[in-house]
Enzyme design. Structure first.
Site, PDB file in Angstrom:
ATOM      1  N   TYR A   1       0.955  -1.316   0.182  1.00 25.89           N
ATOM      2  CA  TYR A   1       0.292   0.092  -0.177  1.00 25.89           C
ATOM      3  C   TYR A   1       0.751   1.344  -0.040  1.00 25.89           C
ATOM      4  O   TYR A   1       0.239   2.361  -0.937  1.00 25.89           O
ATOM      5  CB  TYR A   1      -0.634   0.232   1.300  1.00 25.89           C
ATOM      6  CG  TYR A   1      -1.147   1.437   1.692  1.00 25.89           C
ATOM      7  CD1 TYR A   1      -2.677   1.981   0.560  1.00 25.89           C
ATOM      8  CD2 TYR A   1      -1.774   1.904   2.088  1.00 25.89           C
ATOM      9  CE1 TYR A   1      -3.128   2.825   1.134  1.00 25.89           C
ATOM     10  CE2 TYR A   1      -2.451   3.481   2.681  1.00 25.89           C
ATOM     11  CZ  TYR A   1      -2.919   4.145   2.123  1.00 25.89           C
ATOM     12  OH  TYR A   1      -3.492   5.405   1.508  1.00 25.89           O
TER      13      TYR A   1
ATOM     14  N   ASP B   1      -8.101  -3.383  -0.373  1.00 25.04           N
ATOM     15  CA  ASP B   1      -9.361  -3.045  -0.697  1.00 25.04           C
ATOM     16  C   ASP B   1      -8.614  -1.722  -1.336  1.00 25.04           C
ATOM     17  O   ASP B   1      -8.742  -1.534  -1.941  1.00 25.04           O
ATOM     18  CB  ASP B   1      -9.854  -2.184   0.397  1.00 25.04           C
ATOM     19  CG  ASP B   1      -9.222  -1.681   1.597  1.00 25.04           C
ATOM     20  OD1 ASP B   1      -8.534  -2.287   2.364  1.00 25.04           O
ATOM     21  OD2 ASP B   1      -8.726  -0.099   1.656  1.00 25.04           O
TER      22      ASP B   1
ATOM     23  N   LYS C   1     -10.446  -8.797   6.781  1.00 29.90           N
ATOM     24  CA  LYS C   1     -11.187  -7.700   6.453  1.00 29.90           C
ATOM     25  C   LYS C   1     -11.489  -7.019   5.475  1.00 29.90           C
ATOM     26  O   LYS C   1     -10.890  -6.854   4.049  1.00 29.90           O
ATOM     27  CB  LYS C   1      -9.506  -7.076   7.059  1.00 29.90           C
ATOM     28  CG  LYS C   1     -10.498  -5.414   7.167  1.00 29.90           C
ATOM     29  CD  LYS C   1      -9.945  -4.505   8.508  1.00 29.90           C
ATOM     30  CE  LYS C   1     -10.343  -3.090   7.658  1.00 29.90           C
ATOM     31  NZ  LYS C   1      -8.780  -2.185   8.258  1.00 29.90           N
TER      32      LYS C   1
END
Lengths: 261, 517
Positions: free
Chosen positions: B258, B293, B365
């Site tokens: 990320y 995500d 998650k």
């Protein structure tokens, strides 16, 4: 109204409006808010009185929920007593030529004979690129291709957290025609400060007149952008082609090159 | 073949083997280096803390001095130990002496002995916190799943406490304090209680302590243990892991990919930092959350689904290699498909169910819609309802609550309450839905899940062939190119000497719980 009368112009008759529920002028509104008080009969009464002070008659509390020990959340319906006069409103609409991508590319080629250089960024502490990406990325947004897809634009997405000084430097180095600023984080009005800083920086460096400056973001609108010294502002849901059409027209105007035939 | 989707076990196995190759390559390339943040973490674990008159953290001062003196390549512990062997009272005093000496003290042959009790003390403090968490959790009935995860982000830790305790009382089981937006790019950790962040609150050890105490104080009243979450990513990844371990944080966002892709942090720097931070999280019993995500929020969620799965395979392997056990690996994904898309909900179900079946024991998650939230709060509430239903129907583990006002403002007190109410209602109302569902063997959901798995396999092949660093430089993830020697923090990467020492790493590598399984 009075001002119109003094000017002696043909006075437009006032056209007042009020919220509409199921009949004209019923003033139906729904409000939801939290009061920092524990739930009690007194809290409900406080909510009613609060809403009354806002000019809403017959407040009907449909929900009073203790969402925390010292906080109560209300949903209240009622009838607004205030109205507004539409004929007294003068607002600058966000410019919106409606050309599609092919037409915009063709016009850029015809008018400029080169690609227009467009920089995009989110400023300083703003780390969000969602809005920026929606306008820039090839893929675009809601089926509308992003600026990178246009042949007529050399679209350079500088990403998030770009210092204002760096934007100014890039404008100078790249000879940019336009800068798009995306403002996502609006907490404590931080976006206003960053957006203003950029205008100041560009002015100090004598670059402001050389570029078209556009702002976009969830809490940005045309009026706010103009007030801060930008050429235009676009709110949420704006599609890339709308921004592209604006850039074409505004850059053309700056360069005094032909508008649409 | 097994599960409701009947995914081909051989293909899943092949993906895991490819991820192992990728992780092996990362290890080979990173193990010869340390970083300024890794060494600062060693100092913190030894008990060095505080800031000087200019608000610069002492660990930064020490490491800067050592780097200037050309001594960081041996490892900071060597010099703290040496300073103690020649008379410093404790690691803090040793740190002060090192700063005064410009990083140059003579190496003492018995530095390890001098430092050993302080290494032991750091390790004990972390294990005591872990035991304390286990004791507290065990004192209450089993928790309902998915765990409801709420975010607070006022910028002011004292205001955060008000919002967090309200959310916990209403039913939130995990509280994450979002960091101030620029913090991931700071090469130091701010100090003390803070009241002015933007888009979030600074992660500081004191802020961790304040929130932990507030949530612990609620426990008798609400009869639950509330998990505290923060962000161990960015340039100070392992330092924040250490601070979290000391203040009993329970979950940590912890994902180098990320930072590389979305924050332009140097790949080498952050993968080295990640490994040490994950070692700490492993020992502390922390559940990590990975950031897949984000691929979905910035690009098309249908197209990017295979990249998410590929990244989950890599993250799983890197996590296990750092000693994390399966129950600690909270792989991330999200509900981000355009709600206007025909059968978009079927794709969401396919992707969520596939993640569940491929990683059956991982605390997945699941992140809420953000990209297609419009300002129409009623539509947003509806999207969030579909998200909760999908989460329950596919047995997700950690459910980040979607806010109806996403994209408008940081959540108001009642925005969060509405989200918790919605999730609780649906979780109860659809309690055994997952047990009742079977998918058509030739249907859209099964076909989509297989397509995503096969796409992930293709991406993993490319990454395994090029190595993770090569793949990042090629822009395999999120179409963003991140060369190995560019990006923020590269100057903080230091080649280790042959006799480099890190007593904590040594202690933890000796007992690689869950590694190599």
């Amino acid at each position: 109204m009075e001002r119109d009368a003094r000017r002696g112009a043909h006075v437009t008759s006032p056209r007042t409006v009020r919220p509409y529920g199921d009949k004209k002028n019923d003033g139906a509104v729904q409000l939801s808010f939290t009061l920092p008080v524990a739930k009690s009969a007194a809290a409900v009464e406080a909510a009613k009185r609060y809403v009354s002070k806002m000019g809403v008659r017959e407040p009907y509390v449909t929900l009073a929920e203790a969402i925390a020990p010292e906080f109560t959340y209300f949903v209240v319906y009622g009838r607004a007593t205030h109205d507004v006069d539409l004929s007294a409103i003068a607002v600058e609409e966000t410019p919106s030529a409606t050309l599609d991508r092919e037409a915009i590319d063709a016009e850029i080629a015809r008018r400029f004979g080169r690609r227009l250089i467009v920089l995009g960024c989110a400023l300083e502490s703003d780390a969000h690129t969602v809005g920026l990406d929606a306008i820039f990325n090839m893929k675009g947004f809601a089926g509308d291709y992003g600026l990178e897809r246009y042949h007529g634009f050399d679209a350079r997405n500088l990403g998030a957290q770009v210092p204002t000084a760096e934007v100014a430097r890039q404008v100078r180095v790249a000879g940019a025609d336009a800068v798009l600023v995306s403002a996502t984080v609006t907490q404590n009005e931080i976006h206003i400060r960053h957006m203003t800083d950029l205008v100041d920086m560009l002015e100090a460096e004598r670059l402001r007149d050389r570029v078209v400056l556009v702002a976009g973001g969830a809490r940005v609108d045309h009026a706010l952008a103009k007030e801060l010294g930008y050429d235009a502002g676009f709110g949420p849901g704006t599609k890339p082609s709308r921004v592209a059409a604006f850039l074409l027209e505004e850059i053309s105007r700056r360069h005094g090159v032909g508008a649409l035939a | 073949m097994s599960g409701k989707l009947d995914l081909p076990a051989a293909e899943i196995e092949r993906c895991r083997a490819l991820a192992r190759t990728v992780a092996e390559g990362v290890r080979a390339e990173t193990e010869q280096y340390t970083t300024v943040s890794t060494e600062r973490t060693v100092l913190r674990l030894l008990g060095v803390d505080g800031v000087d008159a200019d608000e610069v953290p002492i660990p930064n001062r020490v490491v800067d001095a050592l780097q200037k003196a050309g001594r960081l390549s041996r490892g900071a512990a060597v010099w703290i130990g040496s300073a103690m062997a020649i008379g410093a009272a404790d690691p803090s005093d040793a740190a002060r002496r090192l700063i005064e000496a410009g990083g140059s003290v003579p190496e003492h042959p018995r530095w390890r002995e001098a430092i050993a009790p302080h290494v032991e003390r750091g390790l004990t403090r972390i294990l005591a916190n872990r035991a304390e968490r286990e004791r507290r959790v065990a004192a209450h009935p089993a928790e309902e799943l998915p765990l409801l995860y709420a975010i607070v982000a006022t910028g002011n830790i004292h205001e955060d406490v008000i919002q967090a305790t309200a959310a916990a009382r209403a039913g939130a089981q995990c509280i994450a304090v979002i960091r101030s937006t620029a913090q991931s790019l700071l090469d130091h950790v701010p100090y003390g209680a803070t009241t002015s962040g933007f888009g979030g609150t600074y992660a500081t050890q004191e802020n961790f302590r304040l929130m932990r105490a507030a949530l612990d104080a609620l426990e008798p009243e609400i009869g639950r243990y509330v998990r505290l979450v923060n962000y161990c990513s960015g340039l100070c990844m392992p330092e924040i892991a250490a601070m979290g371990a000391f203040e009993r944080l329970d979950m940590m966002l912890n994902d180098a990919l990320y930072g590389i892709i979305f924050r332009d942090i140097n790949p080498l720097r952050t993968l080295i930092d990640q490994n040490f931070s994950r070692r700490i999280n492993a020992v502390a019993g922390v559940v990590i959350n990975t950031g897949e995500d984000n691929y979905l929020t910035t690009a098309d969620a249908v197209e990017q689904a295979p990249a998410v799965l590929a990244s989950q395979f890599i993250n799983e392997r890197l996590a296990k290699d750092a000693g994390l056990e399966t129950w600690q690996i909270g792989l991330g994904h999200a509900f981000e498909i355009d709600p206007e898309l025909e059968d978009g909900l079927l794709f969401e179900i396919a992707q969520a169910e596939a993640a569940r079946e491929i990683f059956p024991d991982a605390p997945l998650k699941y992140m809420p819609p953000t990209k297609h939230m419009t300002g129409n709060v009623f539509r947003g509430y509806q999207q969030n309802a579909l998200f909760v239903l999908t989460s329950v129907a596919t047995r997700q583990s950690i459910h980040l609550l979607g806010m109806l006002t996403e994209a408008l403002h940081t959540p108001f007190l009642h925005d969060r309450w509405l989200a918790i109410e919605q999730a609780k209602t649906i979780r109860t109302n659809a309690r055994h839905l997952a047990d009742e569902i079977a998918f058509r063997p030739d249907g859209r959901i099964v076909r989509r899940a297989r397509e995503v798995l096969s796409g992930a396999g293709q991406i993993l092949e490319r990454v395994a062939e090029r190595g993770l660093f090569g793949a990042l430089a090629d822009g395999v993830f999120a179409d963003t190119r991140r060369p190995r020697d560019r990006g923020r923090g590269f100057e903080g990467v230091v080649r280790r000497d042959a006799d480099y020492a890190n007593p904590f790493m040594e202690a933890w590598s000796a007992t690689p719980a869950g590694a190599r399984t």
